[in-house]
Design a protein around this motif. Structure first.
Motif, mmCIF file in Angstrom:
data_model
loop_
_atom_site.group_PDB
_atom_site.id
_atom_site.type_symbol
_atom_site.label_atom_id
_atom_site.label_comp_id
_atom_site.label_asym_id
_atom_site.label_seq_id
_atom_site.Cartn_x
_atom_site.Cartn_y
_atom_site.Cartn_z
ATOM 1 N N GLY A 113 0.794 -1.234 0.000
ATOM 2 C CA GLY A 113 0.000 0.000 0.000
ATOM 3 C C GLY A 113 0.816 1.268 0.000
ATOM 4 N N SER A 114 2.073 1.172 -0.412
ATOM 5 C CA SER A 114 2.920 2.361 -0.489
ATOM 6 C C SER A 114 3.587 2.409 -1.847
ATOM 7 N N SER A 115 3.988 3.586 -2.286
ATOM 8 C CA SER A 115 4.532 3.708 -3.635
ATOM 9 C C SER A 115 5.885 4.396 -3.623
ATOM 10 N N LEU A 116 6.611 4.199 -4.706
ATOM 11 C CA LEU A 116 7.889 4.888 -4.869
ATOM 12 C C LEU A 116 7.668 6.391 -4.931
ATOM 13 N N ASP A 117 6.578 6.818 -5.560
ATOM 14 C CA ASP A 117 6.286 8.263 -5.637
ATOM 15 C C ASP A 117 6.174 8.879 -4.253
ATOM 16 N N ASP A 118 5.545 8.152 -3.315
ATOM 17 C CA ASP A 118 5.417 8.655 -1.941
ATOM 18 C C ASP A 118 6.787 8.859 -1.310
ATOM 19 N N VAL A 119 7.662 7.887 -1.522
ATOM 20 C CA VAL A 119 9.013 7.957 -0.956
ATOM 21 C C VAL A 119 9.790 9.123 -1.552
ATOM 22 N N LEU A 120 9.689 9.289 -2.869
ATOM 23 C CA LEU A 120 10.450 10.344 -3.528
ATOM 24 C C LEU A 120 9.949 11.731 -3.143
ATOM 25 N N ALA A 121 8.688 11.829 -2.768
ATOM 26 C CA ALA A 121 8.133 13.119 -2.356
ATOM 27 C C ALA A 121 8.414 13.446 -0.899
ATOM 28 N N ASP A 122 8.971 12.504 -0.160
ATOM 29 C CA ASP A 122 9.225 12.688 1.273
ATOM 30 C C ASP A 122 10.597 13.352 1.459
ATOM 31 N N PRO A 123 10.641 14.583 1.926
ATOM 32 C CA PRO A 123 11.930 15.282 2.061
ATOM 33 C C PRO A 123 12.826 14.710 3.151
ATOM 34 N N THR A 124 12.263 13.872 4.031
ATOM 35 C CA THR A 124 13.083 13.293 5.096
ATOM 36 C C THR A 124 13.859 12.065 4.636
ATOM 37 N N VAL A 125 13.518 11.527 3.472
ATOM 38 C CA VAL A 125 14.230 10.350 2.939
ATOM 39 C C VAL A 125 15.475 10.822 2.192
ATOM 40 N N ASP A 126 16.629 10.336 2.619
ATOM 41 C CA ASP A 126 17.896 10.727 1.998
ATOM 42 C C ASP A 126 18.292 9.815 0.846
ATOM 43 N N ALA A 127 18.020 8.517 0.993
ATOM 44 C CA ALA A 127 18.523 7.537 0.035
ATOM 45 C C ALA A 127 17.467 6.484 -0.245
ATOM 46 N N VAL A 128 17.475 5.975 -1.473
ATOM 47 C CA VAL A 128 16.515 4.951 -1.883
ATOM 48 C C VAL A 128 17.264 3.775 -2.482
ATOM 49 N N HIS A 129 16.961 2.588 -1.982
ATOM 50 C CA HIS A 129 17.493 1.349 -2.562
ATOM 51 C C HIS A 129 16.390 0.763 -3.429
ATOM 52 N N ILE A 130 16.609 0.769 -4.751
ATOM 53 C CA ILE A 130 15.586 0.362 -5.714
ATOM 54 C C ILE A 130 15.792 -1.098 -6.099
ATOM 55 N N VAL A 131 14.787 -1.909 -5.786
ATOM 56 C CA VAL A 131 14.821 -3.342 -6.077
ATOM 57 C C VAL A 131 13.536 -3.704 -6.816
ATOM 58 N N THR A 132 13.157 -2.859 -7.748
ATOM 59 C CA THR A 132 11.918 -3.040 -8.491
ATOM 60 C C THR A 132 12.164 -3.855 -9.759
ATOM 61 N N GLY A 133 11.109 -4.065 -10.548
ATOM 62 C CA GLY A 133 11.169 -4.950 -11.697
ATOM 63 C C GLY A 133 12.175 -4.526 -12.754
ATOM 64 N N LEU A 134 12.673 -5.494 -13.468
ATOM 65 C CA LEU A 134 13.745 -5.306 -14.434
ATOM 66 C C LEU A 134 13.419 -4.240 -15.477
ATOM 67 N N THR A 135 12.215 -4.272 -16.027
ATOM 68 C CA THR A 135 11.881 -3.379 -17.131
ATOM 69 C C THR A 135 11.511 -1.969 -16.674
ATOM 70 N N ASP A 136 11.217 -1.795 -15.406
ATOM 71 C CA ASP A 136 10.868 -0.472 -14.874
ATOM 72 C C ASP A 136 12.036 0.226 -14.191
ATOM 73 N N ARG A 137 13.113 -0.484 -14.008
ATOM 74 C CA ARG A 137 14.172 -0.018 -13.097
ATOM 75 C C ARG A 137 14.811 1.288 -13.550
#
Length: 333
Positions: free
Chosen positions: A36-60
């Motif tokens: 129930g959470s999205s990458l867009d939510d994380v990217l819009a959060d100014p408190t998040v410094d770093a993102v480890h992306i482990v999403t699907g091959l074709t969307d990466r």
């Protein structure tokens, strides 16, 4: 300290507790549609410094570019991308953002590699990387993928030991994919094998990769042969030592089995227990390198330039195989 988000909780779930326990990480959040959470939510959060992306091959590639453009430091699972164009997009986005990019290539933090990296091979004249894996039953975007498009596990340990980029690839494809194993890619090969030219080195580098229809267990292996020592990691590890010449014909080679030690000593105490985990104990080393690079403001061991070159080897190899073995030069990223 930094706040980290892990996006994609399939394979990514294994990294969450390691980040949670790392002494330089203040907190960890996750993003996954199933949660129930999205990458867009994380990217819009100014408190998040770093993102480890482990999403699907074709969307990466799209996800990595979006994260960099949002001003986040980015760790990404392998491969970096599936085309030269998408590699360029990521490199350019990283240069615009000025943040950190690290490709989380497990192969250079395995027990086997950490052991081999401490050996004095002498002049390395020959190396071989092999990655076999059957993807039957995996998500549909894997079906028909050119084997070499996922070649970083096989080539990374060799190029890292040689400390030089690849410049040209010559490859052939073998085996015809069963129609059930063909997907939305321009590929008919079950296996691809390549010879890789490396800048400033006279080393013959062989590379073999398969995803379907090969009767061999899962394996990520590499072998390196110098004029002093040779190291082979298949299912077991052995070390060859070339003895000094004598008056007899040929030089003796002694062979001994090797058990590569765990290396918790390279890690903060809080995450040392995680070296018992997947991909031959590599996961906590990856997390520590990424987090440390962000906090220290330095390039990580597998930065955008190195990641681009390692990934481009496989893309060039498939292009060469499609052309019947015509050499393909790697772009300079």
């Amino acid at each position: 300290m930094i706040k980290v988000a892990v996006a994609g909780l399939g394979f990514g779930r294994q990294f969450v507790p390691i980040y949670r326990d790392h002494p330089l990480v203040s907190s960890v959040v996750t993003a996954d549609p199933a949660e129930g959470s999205s990458l867009d939510d994380v990217l819009a959060d100014p408190t998040v410094d770093a993102v480890h992306i482990v999403t699907g091959l074709t969307d990466r590639a799209d996800h990595v570019v979006a994260a960099l453009e949002a001003g986040k430091h980015v760790a990404s699972t392998v491969p970096m991308a599936l085309s030269f164009a998408d590699i360029s997009r990521i490199v350019e986005a990283r240069e615009r953002s000025g943040t950190t990019y690290m490709m989380m290539e497990t192969a250079i933090y395995t027990r086997a590699f950490l052991y081999a990296a401490g050996l004095a091979f002498g002049n390395i004249s020959h190396a071989r990387g092999v990655h076999t894996q059957d993807m039957t039953g995996w998500p549909g975007y894997w079906r028909g993928l050119p084997p070499m498009h996922y070649a970083t596990h096989a080539i990374a340990p060799i190029l890292h030991l040689l400390d030089a980029p690849a410049t040209q690839v010559t490859a052939l494809g073998g085996g015809l994919l069963d129609p059930r194993n063909r997907g939305g890619y321009d590929n008919e090969f079950a296996v691809e094998s390549a010879l890789v030219r490396v800048a400033g080195r006279n080393t013959v580098v062989e590379l073999t990769r398969s995803l379907y229809q090969v009767a061999r267990p899962y394996a990520e292996t590499f072998s390196v042969y110098g004029d002093r020592l040779g190291f082979e990691w298949d299912r077991d590890m052995v070390l060859h030592t070339l003895q000094p010449p004598t008056e007899a014909r040929g030089r003796q080679v002694t062979t001994e089995p090797v058990v590569a030690p765990d290396r918790p000593d390279l890690l903060p105490e809080e995450i040392r227990t995680y070296t018992s985990g997947g991909h031959d104990g590599s996961h906590p080393h990856l997390v520590h390198e990424f987090v440390s690079a962000v906090v220290e403001g330095r390039p990580p061991a597998i930065d955008h330039t190195r990641a681009a070159n390692w990934t481009a080897v496989g893309i060039a190899a498939h292009a060469s195989a499609q052309r019947g073995g015509v050499p393909v030069a790697l772009p300079h990223f």
